[in-house]
Design a protein around this motif. Structure first.
Motif, PDB file in Angstrom:
ATOM      1  N   THR A 204       0.991  -1.587   0.005  1.00 51.79           N
ATOM      2  CA  THR A 204      -0.139   0.127   0.101  1.00 51.79           C
ATOM      3  C   THR A 204       0.628   1.674  -0.028  1.00 51.79           C
ATOM      4  O   THR A 204       2.128   0.913   0.382  1.00 51.79           O
ATOM      5  CB  THR A 204      -0.347  -0.400   1.142  1.00 51.79           C
ATOM      6  N   LYS A 205       0.311   2.531   0.105  1.00 51.85           N
ATOM      7  CA  LYS A 205       0.869   3.702  -0.320  1.00 51.85           C
ATOM      8  C   LYS A 205       1.530   3.955   1.013  1.00 51.85           C
ATOM      9  O   LYS A 205       2.771   4.167   1.386  1.00 51.85           O
ATOM     10  CB  LYS A 205       0.312   5.055  -0.711  1.00 51.85           C
ATOM     11  N   ASP A 318      -1.689  11.265  -5.592  1.00 52.30           N
ATOM     12  CA  ASP A 318      -3.052  10.793  -5.490  1.00 52.30           C
ATOM     13  C   ASP A 318      -2.917   9.182  -4.951  1.00 52.30           C
ATOM     14  O   ASP A 318      -1.955   8.411  -5.530  1.00 52.30           O
ATOM     15  CB  ASP A 318      -3.774  11.225  -6.833  1.00 52.30           C
ATOM     16  N   GLU A 319      -3.381   8.613  -4.468  1.00 48.52           N
ATOM     17  CA  GLU A 319      -3.325   7.093  -3.934  1.00 48.52           C
ATOM     18  C   GLU A 319      -3.193   6.674  -4.538  1.00 48.52           C
ATOM     19  O   GLU A 319      -2.890   5.473  -5.602  1.00 48.52           O
ATOM     20  CB  GLU A 319      -4.996   6.966  -3.153  1.00 48.52           C
ATOM     21  N   ARG A 320      -4.043   6.730  -6.048  1.00 46.05           N
ATOM     22  CA  ARG A 320      -4.107   5.533  -7.499  1.00 46.05           C
ATOM     23  C   ARG A 320      -3.161   5.806  -8.112  1.00 46.05           C
ATOM     24  O   ARG A 320      -2.445   5.035  -9.021  1.00 46.05           O
ATOM     25  CB  ARG A 320      -5.574   6.473  -8.560  1.00 46.05           C
ATOM     26  N   GLN A 323      -0.306   2.432  -7.153  1.00 47.52           N
ATOM     27  CA  GLN A 323      -0.182   1.083  -7.253  1.00 47.52           C
ATOM     28  C   GLN A 323       0.946   0.989  -8.882  1.00 47.52           C
ATOM     29  O   GLN A 323       1.887   1.111  -9.729  1.00 47.52           O
ATOM     30  CB  GLN A 323      -1.700   1.250  -9.057  1.00 47.52           C
ATOM     31  N   GLU A 326       2.737   1.899 -12.177  1.00 50.79           N
ATOM     32  CA  GLU A 326       2.599   3.363 -11.996  1.00 50.79           C
ATOM     33  C   GLU A 326       3.696   3.941 -11.370  1.00 50.79           C
ATOM     34  O   GLU A 326       4.146   4.198 -10.905  1.00 50.79           O
ATOM     35  CB  GLU A 326       1.497   3.614 -11.085  1.00 50.79           C
ATOM     36  N   TYR A 329       4.578   4.689  -7.458  1.00 48.31           N
ATOM     37  CA  TYR A 329       4.716   3.769  -7.116  1.00 48.31           C
ATOM     38  C   TYR A 329       6.917   3.055  -7.543  1.00 48.31           C
ATOM     39  O   TYR A 329       7.609   2.764  -6.578  1.00 48.31           O
ATOM     40  CB  TYR A 329       3.863   2.900  -7.703  1.00 48.31           C
ATOM     41  N   SER A 376      -4.532  11.443   0.732  1.00 47.78           N
ATOM     42  CA  SER A 376      -4.186  11.952  -0.736  1.00 47.78           C
ATOM     43  C   SER A 376      -5.070  12.917  -0.772  1.00 47.78           C
ATOM     44  O   SER A 376      -5.873  13.713  -0.465  1.00 47.78           O
ATOM     45  CB  SER A 376      -5.304  10.531  -1.248  1.00 47.78           C
ATOM     46  N   GLY A 381      -2.692  13.228 -12.521  1.00 45.93           N
ATOM     47  CA  GLY A 381      -2.290  11.687 -12.344  1.00 45.93           C
ATOM     48  C   GLY A 381      -1.313  11.391 -14.171  1.00 45.93           C
ATOM     49  O   GLY A 381      -0.807  10.520 -14.054  1.00 45.93           O
TER      50      GLY A 381
END
Length: 390
Positions: A204-205, A318-320, A323, A326, A329, A376, A381
């Motif tokens: 996870t983040k 952003d949490e997205r 991943q 990405e 990440y 977040s 993006g």
């Protein structure tokens, strides 16, 4: 550059006969141009001079003659060429005499050059291509950890200019391109016990940023212990101060570049891979020069402030974007592995600080690893390069 069995050296004018013999074997040329020998005149006029012009001032780029260390025999060549269109990318190539096949020479040589590309060349992604039916070449790529990226067909013009085959003589099948990124290479290559990771599951983040902070503290602690035990710079082999200065410098730069990512504005990059490499080398030289003026304690404090600032900025991403695959990440994960690489390469693998004498499980007292809270904030993006993985 040397491996267990092989030496990689620059080509010289005396290598004409070696290349004529290599390219004169129909089996060697089978998947290149249908088995036709390369004309000696082309080797003397174009190919060998091109090889000798391919080397950078330093670093792994170029076409390297491959020789057997025990006998000095010429075995073929291996190459690493910067991609002229994609910054931070390079292409890997190899061609070996038939009597060497099946002995692992291609894999051994290519692995050494691939490692140099990711460690010293500022390269983030390496590709290699072969004809679809060349199973042996494909196995080499797979052994290196490369994965199939795409299939495509060369144009008649490309074949004519690169293989000395008439423009109309096209293959019936496709070329296949394999690729590997630096992050994947670091994660998947064989490593010592200190490089083994529990990060087999997607984090996870919050977990990723905790690990990011913990690895920097671990490196700071190991550097301090190494310094106490008398480990210092030896020629080109960095000591604790140089390693910490290097990482501190890149994290200071990350402090400037990460906000651009959070704002959705990828920072500008050099379009020329050679410029990228030259700039990375210059920056590293400047960072390491800091070690000559400051104590390890001061450098460690600079690194700690810088990585904490990086983590502070990252927690607003952003949490997205946290991943697998990405950019944020993967690059954060790459920074973690970069710390581990330096511990392994600078303090443990060379035997100056034996692993058996060290307790690396808890490099600081319990509770001293900074807790990185996560919350977040929406972004658009867009991502870009924010910290070097050198």
């Amino acid at each position: 550059m040397e491996t267990e069995r092989l030496g990689l050296r620059r080509f010289t004018p005396d290598d004409v006969d070696n290349l004529v013999a290599l390219d004169g074997d129909p089996e060697v040329m089978r998947y290149l141009n249908g088995g036709e020998p390369t004309p000696r005149a082309a080797i003397e006029r174009d190919i060998l001079p091109g090889f000798m012009r391919s080397y950078a001032a330093d670093g792994p780029f170029g076409v390297w003659a491959l020789v057997e260390r025990a006998s000095g025999a010429f075995l073929g060549w291996v190459s690493l060429r910067p991609d002229s269109e994609r910054s931070g990318e390079a292409t890997l190539g190899y061609r070996l005499r038939r009597f060497t096949w099946g002995q692992g020479y291609a894999t051994e040589a290519a692995r050494a050059l691939l490692g140099a590309a990711f460690r010293d060349g500022g390269v983030q992604r390496v590709t290699a291509t072969t004809y679809q039916d060349n199973a042996a070449s494909r196995r080499v790529m797979e052994k290196l950890g490369m994965r199939l990226a795409r299939a495509f067909r060369y144009t008649a013009g490309h074949l004519a200019s690169n293989t000395y085959v008439a423009a109309g003589e096209l293959w019936d099948g496709d070329e296949v391109e394999y690729a590997i990124t630096r992050v994947r290479w670091v994660r998947e290559r064989p490593r010592s016990a200190t490089m083994e990771s529990t990060m087999t599951e997607t984090m996870t983040k919050d977990e990723l940023l905790r690990q990011f902070a913990a690895e920097y503290e671990r490196l700071i602690a190991v550097a301090a212990l190494a310094s106490q035990r008398g480990v210092t710079r030896e020629g080109e082999l960095w000591g604790p101060r140089e390693v910490v200065a290097h990482l501190a410098g890149w994290e200071v730069m990350a402090n400037v570049r990460i906000p651009a990512i959070v704002a959705g504005i990828p920072p500008a990059e050099f379009a020329n891979p050679r410029q990228d490499t030259m700039m990375n080398n210059a920056i590293n030289t400047a960072f390491v020069a800091m070690a000559g003026e400051q104590s390890l304690e001061m450098l460690s404090a600079t690194l700690r402030r810088a990585y904490l600032r990086s983590a502070d900025i990252l927690r607003d991403v952003d949490e997205r974007l946290f991943q697998p695959d990405e950019y944020v990440y993967e690059r954060t994960l790459g920074a973690i592995w970069h710390c581990r690489e330096h511990i392994d390469a600078s303090f443990l693998n060379d035997g100056r600080l034996p692993l058996a004498t060290m307790d690396l499980t808890h490099p600081r007292e319990p509770g001293c690893v900074p807790h990185v809270h996560t919350h977040s904030r929406a972004t658009n993006g867009r991502t870009g390069s924010w910290v070097s993985s050198r």
